[in-house]
Every structure is written in structure tokens, then in C-alpha cells.
Design a protein around this motif. Structure first.
Motif, PDB file in Angstrom:
ATOM      1  N   VAL A   1       0.854  -1.195   0.000  1.00 31.41           N
ATOM      2  CA  VAL A   1       0.000   0.000   0.000  1.00 31.41           C
ATOM      3  C   VAL A   1       0.887   1.241   0.000  1.00 31.41           C
ATOM      4  N   ALA A   2       1.901   1.217   0.862  1.00 31.00           N
ATOM      5  CA  ALA A   2       2.808   2.365   0.965  1.00 31.00           C
ATOM      6  C   ALA A   2       3.554   2.580  -0.360  1.00 31.00           C
TER       7      ALA A   2
ATOM      8  N   THR B   1       2.682   1.575  -3.515  1.00 30.53           N
ATOM      9  CA  THR B   1       1.859   1.982  -4.655  1.00 30.53           C
ATOM     10  C   THR B   1       1.263   3.372  -4.445  1.00 30.53           C
ATOM     11  N   ALA B   2       0.905   3.686  -3.194  1.00 28.38           N
ATOM     12  CA  ALA B   2       0.387   5.041  -2.932  1.00 28.38           C
ATOM     13  C   ALA B   2       1.498   6.062  -3.195  1.00 28.38           C
TER      14      ALA B   2
ATOM     15  N   GLN C   1       1.938   6.721  -6.842  1.00 28.00           N
ATOM     16  CA  GLN C   1       0.859   7.601  -7.316  1.00 28.00           C
ATOM     17  C   GLN C   1       1.130   9.053  -6.933  1.00 28.00           C
TER      18      GLN C   1
END
Lengths: 586, 586
Positions: free
Chosen positions: B150-151, B153-154, B157
Motif C-alpha cells: 500500500v505504501a 503503490t500510494a 501515485q
């Protein structure tokens, strides 16, 4: 003696209070439970729902108190804090009291919102467990849910690779799933926007089935929705078998039972029917059970927690989600209808801050400092915003309940501001109490507790907004007009076609109507504050959750997968490697 | 009295035995623990590693017994069963004994293999908890792992959407991750072949970063590999911060620390450092801790479990993974080197069935009936297969240990067959015991227990196969020749280039060499049985796990995500809704 909430952070208060938190064995004593009704998990425990409900089945229910709120700012107006405070206040008055709240999701906890355990002296403990998975229910739900997706995708692969004779050898019939009509996605308990839209099954014959797919956050799972409304294990098992995962090429639903996976899903979820027992910082019992998304489910803790709480406590306080237009409406017309339980009173939580926003105050943005309007006296803005409160009072009245308004007070609120809210609430016929539970705990919530005790003596002529026989579109119309204040409802052709189909099919006769609407406005548009007039509620689609037995009319778009921000909470979380203590939760 | 294993299924035996299983409080008594060293989770418990290891730090270690096996059939040859049986046998001899085994994964449990809890009268209980998530370690690892994704890919982005000034406002520097060089994937605890190769981040600016990605099974996570080799919480935290998630556009590694997520990962995993305590059906203690994949990790339970077991028990039995060429070699040269612990004896588990397969018997396929050769006497096939056993005996000897061969006997084995194996093993200088623990529990394992007690009196001249100073390629050469029986090693240009780089960079000097090879053959080709001669081990790549500190030379391909078959176990699993009991596990 309360902790100094102006100096101590929530996790510091929690840590201090945790030193004297009842052990599982002490809860047995304190709550008059049998030893085997308490199932320890580290320093907290679960309660054996089936044993307790059986033993206490003849005990009359306690008073049933629901806590809702006005339309909140994006920061939330302290419903959980008020719930904790009210429990502490009732405790201070010597009552046998307890509460039911939702379990938070790892997504918001690791993102911006932080832990949803209340705050200050109105806090649920232990905070670390609460923030980081509790007793595992969310993981169990996630695993059970994803097992259904494993079954679905593996089946699609095998049906593509094998002919009917090969399938028959394995005692499998061809389900003939339409890859463009797969309804279910996968789940994960974080805000993983990168998994919102994905393509899976890339590779060869043994690498699944290539198609579009999606991940939602675990709390948005239909399994979580089911857990919140299931009345017992039997009901849970039945609902788990009715989940529609996809449609076949002829348009017939394919369910978890067709995939022969519902039993295994229930096995993974077997422990989730037992609520977890936590504590307020003043050591009243707090049941934590389920944490369903409000937009596709009831958005509040479970029927099971309320059933058990009403048997165990003389005053059982349950928190419903978001504003009263969403949270209370679902509590009222869905949760109470399914459970058969009747509330004695509703508490409508209001803050001066949110009322000022409804009066036209500047935008409130999480993570940014509050504009001055909210921290200095501003009676003009406040007065303009009060109709939002009056609207929610009127809504609760329609259920036959005269609510107690709780002003969840901040230290920046002025006497004049509080007096104004009180005046309007009382003019509207509601009881109104100012509460300082954040600052003072139960001592600060005595006015609220007394108002609630008093209100519990009122006779309640509880009535649903609509009868179950009412067709779907009429139900939506009545909710839109009576609860949201709309002039009417418009339907897209797609939504209307679906609605007609559901109305004419007796299979959906007992499905609950689960509105999907933002909680940040009485309307479908989160930017419209106060009490908007002269508007039409647009329904663009109707989702069906066959396991949960929900029809969800959708107004505006919803995302089942929030995004992780650019400054998320996980940056500040760590572990003290000497003590094992978790640092940086808030 | 043993249970009738010829009539009762494993879960039926488990259910009977569970009636008298020690409660957490009884374990405190039985094992001489302090009350706060036992952390209950329902009817089982975890042990507080840090407290116990501190309190017992001056107690001398017990005898350290490792259980490995010959090259198995795809059905497995009963290493866990033998481990349980040996513990029961030692228990029957009055010894203070305990064991450490791995936690199984939900993937195999819900697929074909079923629960890996041993079998018959040599079974770990409670079986339901063991099969369905135990005390949550796998979920904690899965969540911690996915939080890193999550960290990652966020961040990708946000770095795409924001310029440097915007990033600086959030106190973020540009990591400039190369989307084609993302090393880490997501994990899920099931066999989800459809998630092996995926495309994520489809959509708009707020929907992540579009790129190829992948899911592995949770037990293949580097976090699981780390848990198995970490010596304490501090070590765990440090390793979690060194995981390489990707490389930046200049080729520099990007770690979990760069993403500021390692502390939160450790917070999610904080409870995993405490081993879970289970029981044999004869009520000896069984520690369950970690369950790392053998192909990229040590494939055996943790250093922490061995450390604590050796302090608590006079005889601590630990199971290593797969055949001795993989399981024992990693135990010997990696696990013991990292822990500093020295084994007293190794047990090499053998079955008549597997030896016949090595002698040229027909293919053994899970889920299909065994060919007659395996259920009827066939001394010719057996004799031809015995060199595989002798090879593994010789391997164990190279560590300075004279092994005990355990013939894990089946009721179809004949006297002549057993006598033949015994004769060869003893000719090779090893002790050899026939064990009937499956049928008779501890009573059936007395011969094995006695042989092990006797062997523990031998002096051990424990020596590693290679010194840490030896460069990577030489290490692989020596393992290939001495342990696998290869003539040499060939390297693809890519693998060789990587190997040279690792050899010349002092940062990798203390990295363990973690061979990736099938366990179904001494070679890299699972179809080659017996003791193949005249072959070269091909290394096609070298993976690096910087958190675990592993360099993994890869022979043949490995998949980190197994597939779910067309007739998986979940079809038969269900819950009795009256009792809450899980049905159909095996």
C-alpha cells in the motif's frame, strides 16, 4: 478523577487507564458471567454469544439507547466519544451499563482518520488492540471473503480447461460463469487504491482466468454486512450461502453455495459471531462487534451485540453510523426491524463546529487547521446552522422517539453558543444536555446521563417509516422526502428497470432497503450543507446483496476502496523493541 | 491407550483428545511457567517469548533433536507425524519434552494437502485452530506485508501527481521508483493462481499507479522468512526495515524504511514473535511458530521457538522442512549458524513407500490411489531405492552428527521390507528404529525414543559445510556436490553476473545462502528419483532478500503462488450451526 485531556494524548490516557483495566477473569466477576462464557484473547476477550444468549433468554431486556448525530463535518462530531461518555456518565450514576460500537478498519487507522476509539476521557481501551486487528474478526472476514474469490476464479479456470466429462469425474457441474458479470471482488483491510481496478489471470492455462477484477476494503465486504445483521450462527451460515458472486451466461445468479465454498467460509468466520469485550477508561464494558461500511450496509455494530448487551446491561448504548439521515434511518427501519428490538431513546450528537459549518462556515478539511470561525464565538453562523439539528430531531420523532440532543462541547465553545443550541433544541421539544465527557469523563457526562435516564421513562410509540409490503420505489420516495427533505426521487432508466424487477419478484419481498448516500449532506451532494430545499434525489443504480438480503439504491457514486493519502498515519507508527509497546497510534 | 487410528479419522481423534487438552492455566502449572508468560487465545495460548527467555537465560539448554526425511513422494513421508510420535515416545519415557513445528498455510489446508498436523495417534491438537489461522500470526504477516505494498503503490501515485515542492510540504523526498523494477508483490493466504500475474492501478490519477504486479501465498512472504530467522523483537524490527521493495531509476534499492512503513509493519506483527502452544494427543507441549516456504526461506519453524524450547524442555524436537538435502542443509548451514544452537542428533524419516519410488516404482500422484507396488511386498524395488536413504545419512554425517533413521511404518509394510531397511541403515553405521506412532502413539514410538535418547549421549563434532568467508559460487558448488551429489554447477550469464556482484560487495558478506531447489529429487528435476549421478546443477538466477539477509540461488523455476485444484478441500468443510464445531477438516 479524570485524566488531563488537554495535555495528554489519547494513547497516553489509554496507557494509564489500561493499567487497571479488568482482566478477562475480572470481567466474569464484574458482569456476573459464567467462566466459560468469556474467551480470552491476550488481555482482552470475546464473549460466547450463543452460551450467554441461551442462559439469559428469560431475562428482560435493559433500556436500549441509540446514539446518532447531526450531519457531520468530515472530521466527525464525536459519536463514539459521546457513546463512551454517556456510558461513563450512566456508570457514575451507579447504573449497570454497557455499549456496543463498531470495530475500526486498518485502512483509516493507517491513513488519516486514526483510531476510532473515542477520545480524551471518553475512550475505549485497550487502544493498541482496538487499532490493530482486535481479536481477528476482520482477518477472518477477509479470509472467508477471499476464499470465495479463490473458488470462483479457480472454477472458471477449470471449467475453461476441462470438458464436461472431466468435470463430472470431480462431481462438478458446469456453472458457465459469464466473465463480464462477475459481481464480487477481493478484499484487503487497507486503503489500497492501486487495487481498485485490476486485471487478473494473466499467463497460461494454469494461471486462473483473465478478466477485470477489483479489490474493496475489507469492511465493505458483504460478509461484514451479513455479520452485522445476522441474528445467530445459523442465520450467518444461511446468508453466507446465498451470496451472489456472479451471473452465468443465461443470466442466472451463481452463489457461494454453487461454488461449494459457503461452509468453509463459515468455518473461517466461526469466531466472528462472538463480540469482543473492551472497556471505557472508567471501566464500563464495551462490546465491539462488526464494522460494516455505511454506504452499502448498516454502518453500525451488530444485532448480535445489541441482543447480548440488552440481556447483560440495564442500559445498553449502541452507536449508529454517521448522521441521523443515514445512521438512524438504517437503525430504525433496517436494524430494529430485523432484530425486533425497540429503542427507548436516541441521542443526537451535535457540535457547535458542525452547526456553524451548516450555517455557511468555511470548508472543513481533515489534516488542515480549523478556520477561525470554528474556534471563536460566532452566533450568526451558528444560528443559521441550527436547522440541520432541528431536521434530525424531527426525523427521530417520526420513529416515535423524542430524542436527547447532546452538545458534545469543545473548550472553544462559548456559553452564548451553547445556550443558543439548547434554546432551539428545547423549543423543538427535545431534551438537551451539554456534555464534557472528553474533558471530564463520566463526571462531565452527568447532565447527559440524567437526561437519558429521564427520557427512558417516556413511553415510546415506535413505528417504522414504511411497512415491508411497500414497494421499493415508494420506500425510497418516503425516505427521500421524510428523512432527507427532498421534493422527490428521479431514477435512471437502468435503476428503474432494476427496481421494477425487484418489486415484481417475490424473492426480494423481505429484502431490506439500504440507502447509499453521502453522510456529509442531507442530499446526495456532499457540498450542500444545512437543510437544502427544492431538490430531487437521483437514484442511478440498485445493487443487490443476496446474502445480506439488501437492496441498495445508489445516489451518487460510491467507492468501496478508499485511497491512502500522501501523509498517512503509518509513517508515525512504530514499536518499542524493548517493551513491545506500539507507538504513534492516535 | 491409543485411539483406533484405523477406524477414526484424524479430526475424530483430535476431538476426543481435545476433551482433556491442558488449558492455558494448566500449561502454566505443567511447564513451570509464570502466569503472565502465558497469553491465552481461546482454548490455546501463546508464550511470551521475551519474558521466558529472560527468566530462563541461565538455564542450560536441553537436548536438541532435529527431524528431517529422505526425498519424499509428493504425499510427504510423515515428518510431522514422526515429530509428534517422537515427542510422545519421549514423554512415555518420562522425559520433559516438547517440539517446534511450522504453522500451516490456509492455501494447502483448503486445497489438496489438508492440515499438516501429523496424523493418527501422532497428531497436534487442537486441529481446528491449527488448520484455520491459529492465533493470527499469518494474518498479521499478511497485513504487515500488504501495508508495505500500500505504501509503495500510494507513494508511486503521489510522486507522479505531485511536484517536488508539493512532496516537500508533506516532508517527502522523491524516491523515483522504477515501475519496471518493483520486486515485492502482495500476499494472500490461499492458493490463488488468478492473482499470480496481474495489472494494477487501472483508472485515473487517484487510482494508484498502473503497472504489472503479483500476489504470492502469505507463507512465501519475506516477512515470514524474517520471522523464522529473527532472534528477537529488535532483530525483527531491524530486518523489517531493510526489505527491498523496488529499485529507483538509478538502480538504487528502495526499502521499507524509505517508505517509512517498517515501524507500522512491525506494529502489525508485534504478536508474531510469541510462539503458539499446542499439544500432542498425549498432551506434550508443541510450539508452533512461523511457516516459511522452503523454496525461498528455511522452510522450518523459527529460531525463536527453538531458543525457547531448549530452555523449557530437556528434549526439544524441531522439524525441518522436506528432504535432508533441503531441510537439513538449511537447518545445518543457515538456521544453526544464525542461532548459534548445536543439535545433538538428527532423525531421518523414511518410508517403505518412498524408498520403493526411488527404486523405480510408479509415479505417486496426490488424490489418486496408490499403485499396488506400494501396498504389497516388493523387496526388489525397495532395495533399489535404499541408496536415497544412504545418501541422506551421509549428508547428516557431514555435519558431524550420526543420524537416527526412523522407519515411519505403514500397516502395509512387511516384516521383510522393514528388516531390509534396518539392515542397510545399520550397515551404514546409523541407528535405526521402526516406529508405529501413527497406530499406537507414544507406545509405538518407544524404540525411536530410546534410539534418540541413546544418540543424545554421542559426542557431536558439529561443523558447517562451508565457512561464512566462502564466496557464494563456491558455497553453491560445495552444496551441490556434497549434499545433492552433483558433478558441478552451471550458471546462466545473468546468475553469474549477480553472483559476482554479491561476492564483491561486502554488504552481502553475512547473507545466508538459501538454496532454491525442488525437494522431490536430489537434483533440480523433480522427476529424477533415487540418487542421480553425472549431472550438473543449473543456477538460473540469484534472488536477494535484504531484510531476511538471504541470497537465493535458483535452480529451476519456483512459483510463490500455488494453484487451487479442481477438487479442493473447501468443498467438504462446514460448520455445525448448533455447536459451532467445524466439520470436514482432514
Amino acid at each position: 478523577m479524570a485524566y488531563d485531556a488537554t495535555k495528554l494524548k489519547d494513547f497516553e490516557i489509554a496507557e494509564l487507564a489500561e493499567k487497571n483495566m479488568p482482566t478477562p477473569a475480572e470481567w466474569v466477576e464484574k458482569l456476573g458471567l459464567e467462566k466459560d462464557e468469556v474467551i480470552p484473547y491476550g488481555r482482552i476477550c470475546k464473549l460466547d454469544f450463543m452460551k450467554i444468549i441461551e442462559r439469559l433468554k428469560d431475562r428482560p431486556n435493559g433500556k436500549f439507547i441509540e446514539v446518532t448525530a447531526i450531519t457531520p463535518t468530515p472530521l466527525g462530531e464525536g459519536k463514539t466519544t459521546t457513546t463512551m461518555g454517556l456510558v461513563e456518565g450512566l456508570g457514575k450514576r451507579g447504573m449497570n451499563v454497557g455499549a456496543a460500537i463498531r470495530q475500526p478498519s486498518g485502512g483509516p487507522t493507517m491513513n488519516i482518520k486514526g483510531t476510532a476509539a473515542g477520545g480524551g476521557n471518553a475512550l475505549a481501551i485497550p487502544m493498541t488492540e482496538f487499532s490493530l486487528g482486535l481479536t481477528g474478526d476482520l482477518n477472518d472476514i477477509m479470509n472467508a471473503h477471499n476464499l470465495a474469490m479463490v473458488a470462483l476464479t479457480a472454477r472458471m479456470q477449470h471449467e475453461r480447461n476441462y470438458d464436461d466429462a472431466e468435470l463430472a469425474k470431480r462431481n462438478l457441474r458446469r456453472l458457465d460463469i459469464d466473465p463480464t458479470r462477475v459481481e464480487m471482488g477481493w478484499v484487503i483491510d487497507f486503503c489500497a487504491q492501486a487495487l481498485r481496478n485490476i486485471i487478473i489471470g494473466i499467463g497460461g492455462r494454469m494461471d486462473g482466468y483473465m478478466m477485470q477484477s477489483k479489490f474493496g476494503i475489507a469492511v465493505s465486504s458483504e460478509l461484514m454486512a451479513i455479520l452485522a445483521v445476522a441474528t445467530d450462527l445459523k442465520d450467518l451460515r444461511e446468508r453466507l450461502g446465498r451470496i451472489i458472486v456472479a451471473y452465468d451466461k443465461k443470466g442466472n445468479p451463481v452463489t457461494t453455495s454453487d461454488l461449494e465454498v459457503a461452509g468453509a467460509m463459515c468455518a473461517w468466520m466461526r469466531n466472528t459471531i462472538n463480540p469482543t469485550l473492551m472497556s471505557t477508561v472508567e471501566y464500563q464494558p464495551v462490546l465491539v462487534h462488526a464494522g460494516p461500511f455505511a454506504n452499502i450496509a448498516i454502518g453500525q455494530s451488530s444485532i448480535i451485540a445489541d441482543r447480548i448487551g440488552l440481556k447483560m446491561f440495564d442500559y445498553h448504548v449502541t452507536e449508529s453510523g454517521f448522521g441521523a439521515d443515514i445512521g438512524f434511518e438504517k437503525f430504525w427501519n433496517v436494524k430494529c426491524r430485523l432484530s425486533g428490538l425497540v429503542p427507548n431513546v436516541s441521542v443526537v450528537t451535535a457540535t457547535i463546529r458542525a452547526l456553524k459549518m451548516h450555517g455557511g462556515g468555511p470548508k472543513v478539511v481533515p489534516g488542515r487547521p480549523l478556520p477561525d470561525e470554528y474556534t471563536r464565538e460566532n452566533l450568526e453562523l451558528l444560528e443559521k446552522g441550527i436547522p440541520n439539528l432541528l431536521h434530525h430531531i424531527a426525523t427521530v420523532r417520526k420513529a416515535g422517539i423524542n430524542p436527547v440532543v447532546c452538545i458534545n462541547s469543545f473548550y472553544t465553545d462559548t456559553k452564548e453558543e451553547i445556550a443558543m443550541v439548547k434554546r432551539y433544541a428545547e423549543q423543538a421539544g427535545a431534551r438537551c444536555a451539554v456534555s464534557q465527557h472528553w474533558l471530564k469523563g463520566g463526571e462531565g457526562a452527568l447532565e447527559l446521563a440524567d437526561a437519558v435516564i429521564d427520557a427512558c421513562n417516556d413511553s415510546v410509540d415506535f413505528k417504522f417509516l414504511y411497512p415491508l409490503e411497500m414497494p421499493l420505489r415508494q420506500r425510497v420516495e418516503i425516505i427521500a422526502k421524510e428523512v432527507y427533505g427532498a421534493d422527490g426521487v428521479s431514477w435512471t432508466p437502468e435503476a428503474e428497470a432494476k427496481a421494477k424487477r425487484f418489486e415484481s419478484d417475490p424473492a426480494y419481498a423481505d429484502f431490506a432497503t439500504m440507502m447509499v448516500k453521502t453522510h456529509l449532506s442531507l442530499t446526495h451532494d456532499p457540498n450542500l450543507k444545512g437543510v437544502p430545499k427544492g431538490w430531487i434525489l437521483p437514484v442511478r443504480d440498485v445493487l443487490v446483496y443476496a446474502g445480506a438480503k439488501f437492496l441498495c439504491p445508489m445516489t451518487g457514486t460510491i467507492s468501496l476502496m478508499p485511497g491512502t493519502s500522501s501523509d498517512p498515519a503509518y509513517r508515525r507508527v512504530d514499536v518499542d523493541v524493548e517493551t513491545g509497546k506500539v507507538l504513534g497510534l492516535f
